[in-house]
Design a protein around this motif. Sequence first.
Motif, mmCIF file in Angstrom:
data_model
loop_
_atom_site.group_PDB
_atom_site.id
_atom_site.type_symbol
_atom_site.label_atom_id
_atom_site.label_comp_id
_atom_site.label_asym_id
_atom_site.label_seq_id
_atom_site.Cartn_x
_atom_site.Cartn_y
_atom_site.Cartn_z
ATOM 1 N N HIS A 118 3.436 -0.893 -22.123
ATOM 2 C CA HIS A 118 2.205 -0.338 -21.544
ATOM 3 C C HIS A 118 1.766 -1.051 -20.267
ATOM 4 C CE1 HIS A 118 0.769 1.790 -25.298
ATOM 5 N NE2 HIS A 118 1.896 2.605 -24.855
ATOM 6 N N MET A 119 2.126 -2.313 -20.265
ATOM 7 C CA MET A 119 1.905 -3.387 -19.234
ATOM 8 C C MET A 119 2.873 -2.882 -18.211
ATOM 9 S SD MET A 119 -0.895 -5.276 -19.776
ATOM 10 C CE MET A 119 -0.674 -6.388 -18.349
ATOM 11 N N CYS A 120 4.170 -2.785 -18.260
ATOM 12 C CA CYS A 120 5.081 -2.224 -17.322
ATOM 13 C C CYS A 120 4.757 -0.866 -16.878
ATOM 14 C CB CYS A 120 6.386 -2.358 -17.697
ATOM 15 S SG CYS A 120 6.884 -4.036 -18.211
ATOM 16 N N TYR A 121 4.433 0.213 -17.733
ATOM 17 C CA TYR A 121 3.921 1.267 -17.266
ATOM 18 C C TYR A 121 2.705 1.196 -16.305
ATOM 19 C CZ TYR A 121 1.651 5.768 -17.274
ATOM 20 O OH TYR A 121 0.903 7.031 -16.933
ATOM 21 N N ASN A 122 1.475 0.449 -16.753
ATOM 22 C CA ASN A 122 0.629 0.359 -15.820
ATOM 23 C C ASN A 122 0.840 -0.168 -14.554
ATOM 24 O OD1 ASN A 122 -1.229 1.656 -17.557
ATOM 25 N ND2 ASN A 122 -1.778 -0.425 -18.596
ATOM 26 N N ARG A 123 1.627 -1.240 -14.358
ATOM 27 C CA ARG A 123 1.935 -1.969 -13.162
ATOM 28 C C ARG A 123 2.629 -0.895 -12.310
ATOM 29 N NH1 ARG A 123 6.129 -5.441 -14.700
ATOM 30 N NH2 ARG A 123 7.427 -3.775 -14.052
ATOM 31 N N ASP A 124 3.826 -0.224 -12.960
ATOM 32 C CA ASP A 124 4.627 0.890 -12.195
ATOM 33 C C ASP A 124 3.652 2.082 -11.758
ATOM 34 O OD1 ASP A 124 6.828 -0.702 -12.302
ATOM 35 O OD2 ASP A 124 7.460 0.459 -14.041
ATOM 36 N N TRP A 125 2.664 2.491 -12.591
ATOM 37 C CA TRP A 125 1.774 3.722 -12.205
ATOM 38 C C TRP A 125 0.727 3.201 -10.914
ATOM 39 C CZ3 TRP A 125 0.732 8.520 -12.720
ATOM 40 C CH2 TRP A 125 -0.375 8.859 -12.581
ATOM 41 N N TYR A 126 0.310 1.898 -11.110
ATOM 42 C CA TYR A 126 -0.383 1.680 -9.808
ATOM 43 C C TYR A 126 0.369 1.408 -8.547
ATOM 44 C CZ TYR A 126 -4.582 0.848 -12.442
ATOM 45 O OH TYR A 126 -5.691 1.011 -13.376
ATOM 46 N N LYS A 127 1.630 0.872 -8.630
ATOM 47 C CA LYS A 127 2.402 0.869 -7.488
ATOM 48 C C LYS A 127 2.736 2.202 -6.814
ATOM 49 C CE LYS A 127 5.280 -3.422 -8.470
ATOM 50 N NZ LYS A 127 6.638 -3.713 -8.948
ATOM 51 N N ARG A 128 2.957 3.196 -7.661
ATOM 52 C CA ARG A 128 3.331 4.412 -7.348
ATOM 53 C C ARG A 128 2.015 5.105 -6.758
ATOM 54 N NH1 ARG A 128 7.637 7.312 -9.542
ATOM 55 N NH2 ARG A 128 9.239 5.882 -10.669
ATOM 56 N N ASN A 129 0.914 4.976 -7.378
ATOM 57 C CA ASN A 129 -0.534 5.484 -6.844
ATOM 58 C C ASN A 129 -0.800 5.049 -5.461
ATOM 59 O OD1 ASN A 129 -1.578 7.646 -8.311
ATOM 60 N ND2 ASN A 129 -1.471 5.923 -9.981
ATOM 61 N N PHE A 130 -0.365 3.736 -5.299
ATOM 62 C CA PHE A 130 -0.809 3.138 -3.970
ATOM 63 C C PHE A 130 0.323 3.789 -2.988
ATOM 64 C CE2 PHE A 130 -2.823 -0.654 -6.453
ATOM 65 C CZ PHE A 130 -4.153 -0.359 -5.809
ATOM 66 N N ALA A 131 1.449 3.766 -3.194
ATOM 67 C CA ALA A 131 2.371 4.417 -2.488
ATOM 68 C C ALA A 131 1.999 5.658 -1.811
ATOM 69 C CB ALA A 131 3.503 4.239 -3.058
ATOM 70 N N ILE A 132 1.640 6.380 -3.042
ATOM 71 C CA ILE A 132 1.303 7.815 -2.704
ATOM 72 C C ILE A 132 0.033 7.841 -1.520
ATOM 73 C CG2 ILE A 132 0.190 9.839 -3.706
ATOM 74 C CD1 ILE A 132 2.088 9.502 -6.231
ATOM 75 N N THR A 133 -0.928 7.010 -2.000
ATOM 76 C CA THR A 133 -2.203 6.918 -0.953
ATOM 77 C C THR A 133 -1.868 6.395 0.220
ATOM 78 O OG1 THR A 133 -3.531 6.388 -3.289
ATOM 79 C CG2 THR A 133 -4.533 5.888 -1.023
ATOM 80 N N PHE A 134 -0.955 5.663 0.303
ATOM 81 C CA PHE A 134 -0.473 5.101 1.673
ATOM 82 C C PHE A 134 0.141 6.399 2.510
ATOM 83 C CE2 PHE A 134 3.117 3.549 4.353
ATOM 84 C CZ PHE A 134 2.225 2.685 5.236
ATOM 85 N N PHE A 135 1.060 7.065 1.942
ATOM 86 C CA PHE A 135 1.604 8.122 2.567
ATOM 87 C C PHE A 135 0.728 9.363 2.893
ATOM 88 C CE2 PHE A 135 5.829 6.284 1.113
ATOM 89 C CZ PHE A 135 6.439 6.561 2.281
ATOM 90 N N MET A 136 -0.259 9.446 1.922
ATOM 91 C CA MET A 136 -1.406 10.327 2.170
ATOM 92 C C MET A 136 -2.097 9.984 3.476
ATOM 93 S SD MET A 136 -2.626 11.104 -1.720
ATOM 94 C CE MET A 136 -4.057 12.383 -1.271
ATOM 95 N N GLY A 137 -2.377 8.780 3.807
ATOM 96 C CA GLY A 137 -2.920 8.343 4.741
ATOM 97 C C GLY A 137 -2.252 8.475 6.208
ATOM 98 N N LYS A 138 -0.759 8.196 5.851
ATOM 99 C CA LYS A 138 -0.042 8.580 7.117
ATOM 100 C C LYS A 138 -0.042 10.249 7.436
ATOM 101 C CE LYS A 138 3.956 6.260 7.401
ATOM 102 N NZ LYS A 138 5.149 5.568 7.280
ATOM 103 N N VAL A 139 0.274 10.927 6.529
ATOM 104 C CA VAL A 139 0.385 12.340 6.524
ATOM 105 C C VAL A 139 -1.069 12.868 7.445
ATOM 106 C CG1 VAL A 139 -0.053 14.544 5.619
ATOM 107 C CG2 VAL A 139 1.724 13.102 4.767
ATOM 108 N N ALA A 140 -2.402 12.260 6.779
ATOM 109 C CA ALA A 140 -3.708 12.635 7.298
ATOM 110 C C ALA A 140 -3.696 12.272 9.060
ATOM 111 C CB ALA A 140 -4.639 11.999 6.657
ATOM 112 N N LEU A 141 -3.044 11.069 9.273
ATOM 113 C CA LEU A 141 -3.022 10.641 10.721
ATOM 114 C C LEU A 141 -1.954 11.400 11.525
ATOM 115 C CD1 LEU A 141 -3.102 6.686 10.113
ATOM 116 C CD2 LEU A 141 -4.776 8.039 11.136
ATOM 117 N N GLU A 142 -0.994 11.758 10.761
ATOM 118 C CA GLU A 142 -0.133 12.594 11.437
ATOM 119 C C GLU A 142 -0.645 13.997 11.988
ATOM 120 O OE1 GLU A 142 4.584 13.679 10.599
ATOM 121 O OE2 GLU A 142 3.223 14.604 9.445
#
Length: 193
Positions: free
Chosen positions: A154-178
């Motif tokens: 569960h700890m590994c899952y939570n770590r990976d889940w947060y990494k993926r969500n931060f990456a998605i949020t980062f790309f969402m910001g880039k798409v919004a700027l684009e």
Amino acid sequence: MAALRPGSKALRPPLGRSFSGGVGRLARGRGSERRDAACSPVSRFCPPRQSCHDWIGPPDKYSNLRPVHFHIPENESPLEQRLRELRQETQEWNQQFWANQNLAFNKEKEEFIHSRLQAKGLGLRTASGQRTTLDAEEMADFYKEFLSRNFQKHMCYNRDWYKRNFAITFFMGKVALERVWSKLSRKQKKTSS
């Protein structure tokens, strides 16, 4: 199933955009192949061909998560495609993790109940045919053991889940700027013409 419809033309925060459909239409010639590609192996439901929104399906019977059928706009930019693919990959990863976790949980729970009932000299069914159950305190032992055994997973899952969500949020910001940049570029071209 219901479509997630984008709101008014007012600006929405980037996170909200991930749950609302894109702004675009399906290509007329490619509608059926895109519709088939949008159908999830988790759910048999497919959104209507003319849909231009993301759709959320009924809960999966194994993972208990609701699958999302992502809309693919006709004029999707490479950055938007990358974001959509990352979201799809994250959804599939999440579905797979929870399906496996729930199956393991149910299997271990049945084994625990069976072993406890055997230790008490009881069967799985009562004389009247009803299923024999354990009380809440006995089941609390199982839940504690299960969580302890799966703590690292569960700890590994939570770590990976947060990494993926931060990456998605980062790309969402880039798409919004684009999108903002392309709108400003079009406005400048119109005013200079």
